[in-house]
Scaffold this motif. Structure first.
Motif, PDB file in Angstrom:
ATOM      1  N   PHE A   1       1.210  -1.602   0.044  1.00 31.07           N
ATOM      2  CA  PHE A   1      -0.095   0.248   0.198  1.00 31.07           C
ATOM      3  C   PHE A   1       0.766   1.272  -0.060  1.00 31.07           C
ATOM      4  CE2 PHE A   1      -3.164   2.692   1.023  1.00 31.07           C
ATOM      5  CZ  PHE A   1      -2.903   3.748   1.838  1.00 31.07           C
ATOM      6  N   MET A   2       2.278   1.478   0.653  1.00 28.78           N
ATOM      7  CA  MET A   2       3.523   2.448   1.078  1.00 28.78           C
ATOM      8  C   MET A   2       3.608   3.001  -0.344  1.00 28.78           C
ATOM      9  SD  MET A   2       2.341   3.673   4.025  1.00 28.78           S
ATOM     10  CE  MET A   2       3.326   5.395   4.154  1.00 28.78           C
ATOM     11  N   SER A   3       3.736   1.229  -0.868  1.00 27.06           N
ATOM     12  CA  SER A   3       4.516   1.243  -2.573  1.00 27.06           C
ATOM     13  C   SER A   3       4.008   2.502  -3.418  1.00 27.06           C
ATOM     14  CB  SER A   3       5.432   0.392  -2.741  1.00 27.06           C
ATOM     15  OG  SER A   3       6.131  -0.074  -1.849  1.00 27.06           O
ATOM     16  N   LYS A   4       2.422   2.021  -2.745  1.00 28.07           N
ATOM     17  CA  LYS A   4       1.536   2.761  -4.631  1.00 28.07           C
ATOM     18  C   LYS A   4       1.164   4.068  -3.646  1.00 28.07           C
ATOM     19  CE  LYS A   4      -0.551  -2.255  -5.349  1.00 28.07           C
ATOM     20  NZ  LYS A   4      -1.649  -2.759  -5.366  1.00 28.07           N
ATOM     21  N   ARG A   5       1.397   4.314  -2.669  1.00 27.52           N
ATOM     22  CA  ARG A   5       0.669   6.159  -2.307  1.00 27.52           C
ATOM     23  C   ARG A   5       1.599   6.508  -2.693  1.00 27.52           C
ATOM     24  NH1 ARG A   5      -3.798   8.540  -0.980  1.00 27.52           N
ATOM     25  NH2 ARG A   5      -3.277  10.677   0.561  1.00 27.52           N
ATOM     26  N   LYS A   6       3.004   6.068  -2.305  1.00 30.43           N
ATOM     27  CA  LYS A   6       3.943   6.832  -3.050  1.00 30.43           C
ATOM     28  C   LYS A   6       4.113   7.377  -4.899  1.00 30.43           C
ATOM     29  CE  LYS A   6       9.138   7.629  -2.736  1.00 30.43           C
ATOM     30  NZ  LYS A   6       9.363   8.907  -2.741  1.00 30.43           N
ATOM     31  N   ILE A   7       3.925   6.701  -5.567  1.00 33.40           N
ATOM     32  CA  ILE A   7       3.968   6.584  -6.566  1.00 33.40           C
ATOM     33  C   ILE A   7       2.817   7.543  -6.523  1.00 33.40           C
ATOM     34  CG2 ILE A   7       3.274   5.889  -8.821  1.00 33.40           C
ATOM     35  CD1 ILE A   7       4.406   3.173  -7.868  1.00 33.40           C
ATOM     36  N   ASN A   8       1.683   7.335  -6.419  1.00 32.66           N
ATOM     37  CA  ASN A   8       0.719   8.548  -6.896  1.00 32.66           C
ATOM     38  C   ASN A   8       0.636   9.194  -5.943  1.00 32.66           C
ATOM     39  OD1 ASN A   8      -1.160   6.510  -7.194  1.00 32.66           O
ATOM     40  ND2 ASN A   8      -1.733   5.846  -6.013  1.00 32.66           N
ATOM     41  N   ASN A   9       1.147   9.998  -4.940  1.00 39.06           N
ATOM     42  CA  ASN A   9       1.715  11.130  -4.227  1.00 39.06           C
ATOM     43  C   ASN A   9       2.776  11.805  -5.614  1.00 39.06           C
ATOM     44  OD1 ASN A   9       0.627  10.780  -2.242  1.00 39.06           O
ATOM     45  ND2 ASN A   9       1.387  10.826  -0.916  1.00 39.06           N
ATOM     46  N   ASP A  10       3.782  10.762  -5.503  1.00 39.62           N
ATOM     47  CA  ASP A  10       4.847  11.329  -6.672  1.00 39.62           C
ATOM     48  C   ASP A  10       4.507  12.081  -8.350  1.00 39.62           C
ATOM     49  OD1 ASP A  10       7.665   9.233  -5.732  1.00 39.62           O
ATOM     50  OD2 ASP A  10       6.854  11.141  -5.094  1.00 39.62           O
ATOM     51  N   ALA A  11       3.050  11.529  -8.394  1.00 40.03           N
ATOM     52  CA  ALA A  11       2.639  11.558  -9.699  1.00 40.03           C
ATOM     53  C   ALA A  11       1.627  12.938  -9.317  1.00 40.03           C
ATOM     54  CB  ALA A  11       1.616  10.894 -10.249  1.00 40.03           C
ATOM     55  N   ASP A  12       1.933  13.612  -8.076  1.00 36.98           N
ATOM     56  CA  ASP A  12       1.039  14.703  -7.847  1.00 36.98           C
ATOM     57  C   ASP A  12       1.596  16.050  -7.494  1.00 36.98           C
ATOM     58  OD1 ASP A  12      -1.956  13.266  -6.526  1.00 36.98           O
ATOM     59  OD2 ASP A  12      -1.728  13.363  -9.033  1.00 36.98           O
ATOM     60  N   ASN A  13       3.099  15.303  -7.158  1.00 35.17           N
ATOM     61  CA  ASN A  13       3.758  16.359  -7.073  1.00 35.17           C
ATOM     62  C   ASN A  13       3.858  16.660  -5.052  1.00 35.17           C
ATOM     63  OD1 ASN A  13       5.914  17.336  -7.064  1.00 35.17           O
ATOM     64  ND2 ASN A  13       5.292  19.541  -7.912  1.00 35.17           N
TER      65      ASN A  13
END
Length: 650
Positions: free
Chosen positions: A546-558
């Motif tokens: 979950f944390m890995s996917k969350r980081k990908i999404n957050n990085d995409a949203d800056n």
């Protein structure tokens, strides 16, 4: 310097009351056989040896008289022998045997329905549990004792029990209530000839005044207690009061007088082989020598004190000794040994935290009992008032029977009707409140624990042989948090922890608590679950995913995001409820500390597990493991660790 004089004094006080009472009763008995006279004589010799501090000899005398009394079928005298044996073991620091023989004594007294003896023994058992820091058990036995004392209208024993309760208040640092109960006891004792009880009361209140900083009051009480102890030549009492005076003058920074009093306490304690006070005095002397920059002598004293405390398992004294040795070695520039004793002190500090939990649980139960006592008092007053009203009504009926009877019937009918309506409304309101309370309690505590709390008013701590503990922690939390607004920070943490809550619920894992950015969960409690060890690893893997996917999404949203370490360990723990408000189900034990070290030595995005957990689940086909080798863990030495991943054939 911590002191345990209050506990010890109160225990002796109870013995003084109960045993002196037994001795007088024994002298009034009509002796009808030579064997009975012999047994009485031997018992008296044992009492004299005990008073003189010759404990080995006193035990021999008590055993001999015990055999004779058993052969004569004198249960009450057998109970006396068991009582004296228990006291002797207590003086020697053998608390396990003290409890065994006090309980044997109570059983013998019950055979002859000797209520005064039973109440005395219940008090003494409470005293042992009190010294051991088990305040819940102590309070339970004090309650049983005071019920019997009130039946007997035994004011002297009620005073002793009140002083015990004052001691409990003192332990939880509620000094105003402690002094209230000490004063209540003193008002009874001051009119008696029981010099020993008066002295112990003065010693107990003197210690409280020392803690409050009322040093002149403390010295006045302690000086009088010492005079009385000298008058009756009671060595054990002198040891306690001298130790209290040493503590008082240490607080006043009068190290010369403090050294003098602690030396005297040590001398008398050594004479009667009281390891409890020997260890306290040695550590106290070591601390004074530290203050006087006599580091070599301080080390010698504190090492002796530590060894003696180790023999009787006195954790608080061992912690004080480690603090003393840390300061002494630090001043002597021996950094290696200073660090060693500093770490030992911290370990003992962790062990003593369970005592804080006991205090909070004891407070909850004690205040609940006070409420019940208040309700009982109100009911008694209501019963008296009702009886008075009935007498008035009876006289009124005699003057005008017909009119009063009609009015009475109408009033009763109206009262019953109103009561019926009120009862229905009250039941409905209570049901709504109960449903809300139950829902809230089940949201805080496991269902099994919540039910036990509702039924008994408290929850017994339980041992578990094998429980898995999971810790997670966000890496560089402070630095990442600085990039976020407070609102965004709380929302991000909440999003992560809500996801973790759903994952733990999915795998039947019990969430324990969150501390800042740390999340803690346990598998296999409060109900044992054979699949919990596998499930908690699967939960950990899903959390990292979950944390890995969350980081990908957050990085995409800056948007700032967190990375997480996660560690799991399995082993024995103790679990129970902490606190009297905002209940929390918590766990303690070395397993918890080890799990925390496994997490802190983990790697971001990985699930790090201990060797003990690996050995249990290594044959599970759904996992793949990577051996990391032996890794140095703070406070634990080298631990073998493994990374675990979910195995897939695809």
């Amino acid at each position: 310097m911590k002191s345990i004089n209050i506990v010890f004094s109160i225990f002796l006080l109870l013995n003084g009351i109960s045993f002196f009472g037994q001795s007088k009763a024994a002298r009034k008995e009509i002796v009808t056989s030579t064997n009975s006279k012999d047994a009485d004589s031997i018992l008296n010799l044992g009492m004299k040896s005990q008073d003189a501090g010759d404990y080995a000899q006193s035990l021999l005398y008590f055993d001999k008289s015990l055999i004779l009394y058993k052969s004569l079928g004198k249960s009450r005298k057998v109970g006396d022998c068991y009582s004296y044996k228990a006291v002797t073991y207590y003086y020697q620091g053998d608390y396990s045997n003290a409890l065994i023989f006090f309980k044997k004594s109570a059983a013998e007294y019950k055979k002859t329905k000797y209520k005064k003896g039973i109440s005395s023994i219940l008090n003494n058992i409470g005293g042992v549990y009190y010294y051991l820091g088990n305040y819940l058990n102590a309070l339970n036995y004090y309650k049983q004792a005071i019920v019997i004392q009130e039946e007997l209208n035994d004011t002297k024993m009620i005073a002793a029990t009140s002083q015990n309760i004052g001691g409990i208040y003192s332990q939880v640092e509620d000094y105003s209530n402690a002094l209230k109960y000490y004063d209540k006891s003193y008002l009874i004792y001051k009119n008696s000839t029981d010099v020993k009880a008066i002295s112990q009361n003065l010693n107990a209140s003197g210690i409280v005044y020392t803690k409050l900083g009322s040093y002149s009051k403390a010295q006045k009480n302690l000086d009088q207690a010492l005079i009385n102890a000298d008058k009756i030549n009671d060595k054990q009492l002198k040891i306690e009061v001298l130790s209290s005076l040493g503590e008082l003058f240490f607080k006043l920074s009068n190290f010369e007088k403090a050294f003098y009093y602690y030396n005297l306490s040590l001398k008398y304690a050594a004479e009667i082989n009281s390891l409890q006070y020997v260890s306290i005095a040695e550590v106290a002397l070591g601390k004074i020598l530290n203050k006087l920059n006599k580091n070599g002598q301080a080390i010698t004293k504190c090492l002796k004190g530590y060894d003696n405390a180790e023999k009787i398992g006195a954790v608080s004294v061992k912690k004080d000794a480690c603090d003393c040795l840390y300061n002494a070695y630090k001043a002597a520039k021996n950094d290696k040994l200073a660090l060693y004793f500093y770490e030992k002190s911290n370990n003992f500090k962790d062990s003593l935290k369970s005592g804080e939990t006991s205090n909070k649980m004891m407070n909850m139960e004690f205040r609940q009992q006070q409420l019940l006592d208040s309700i009982s008092h109100v009911r008694k007053e209501h019963a008296v008032e009702t009886k008075h009203q009935e007498e008035v009504q009876k006289k009124e009926k005699q003057r005008n029977l017909i009119i009063i009877s009609l009015c009475f019937i109408v009033l009763i009918a109206l009262g019953l009707w109103n009561r019926l309506i009120y009862t229905r409304k009250s039941k409905k309101a209570l049901k709504i409140e109960k449903d809300l309370s139950d829902e809230l309690l089940l949201n805080i505590l496991p269902e099994e624990i919540a039910q036990e709390l509702k039924q008994k008013g408290f929850v017994n701590a339980r041992d578990f042989a094998l429980v898995s503990i999971l810790f997670s922690d966000f890496k560089a939390f402070t630095q990442t948090a600085e990039k976020m607004s407070p609102q965004n920070l709380v929302e991000e943490i909440n999003t992560c922890f809500k996801a973790f809550d759903l994952i733990t619920e999915k795998y039947r894992i019990e969430k324990i608590k969150t501390i800042g950015d740390s999340y803690m969960a346990a598998g296999g409690i409060p109900k044992q679950d054979k699949e919990s060890l596998t499930n908690i690893v699967l939960a950990g893997l899903e959390m990292q995913d979950f944390m890995s996917k969350r980081k990908i999404n957050n990085d995409a949203d800056n948007t700032a995001s967190f990375e997480m370490r996660l560690g799991i360990h399995a082993g024995p723990i103790v679990a129970g409820i902490v606190g009297i408000k905002k209940f929390q189900y918590d766990v303690w034990g070395d397993t918890v500390n080890t799990a925390s070290r496994i997490e802190s030595n983990g790697v971001v995005g990985k699930v790090n597990i201990s060797e003990s957990l690996y050995n249990i689940i290594k044959d599970e086909e759904c996992f793949r493991f990577e051996y990391r080798g032996s890794i140095e863990a703070k406070g634990k030495g080298e631990l073998k660790m493994y990374f675990v991943e979910k195995y897939s054939n695809h």
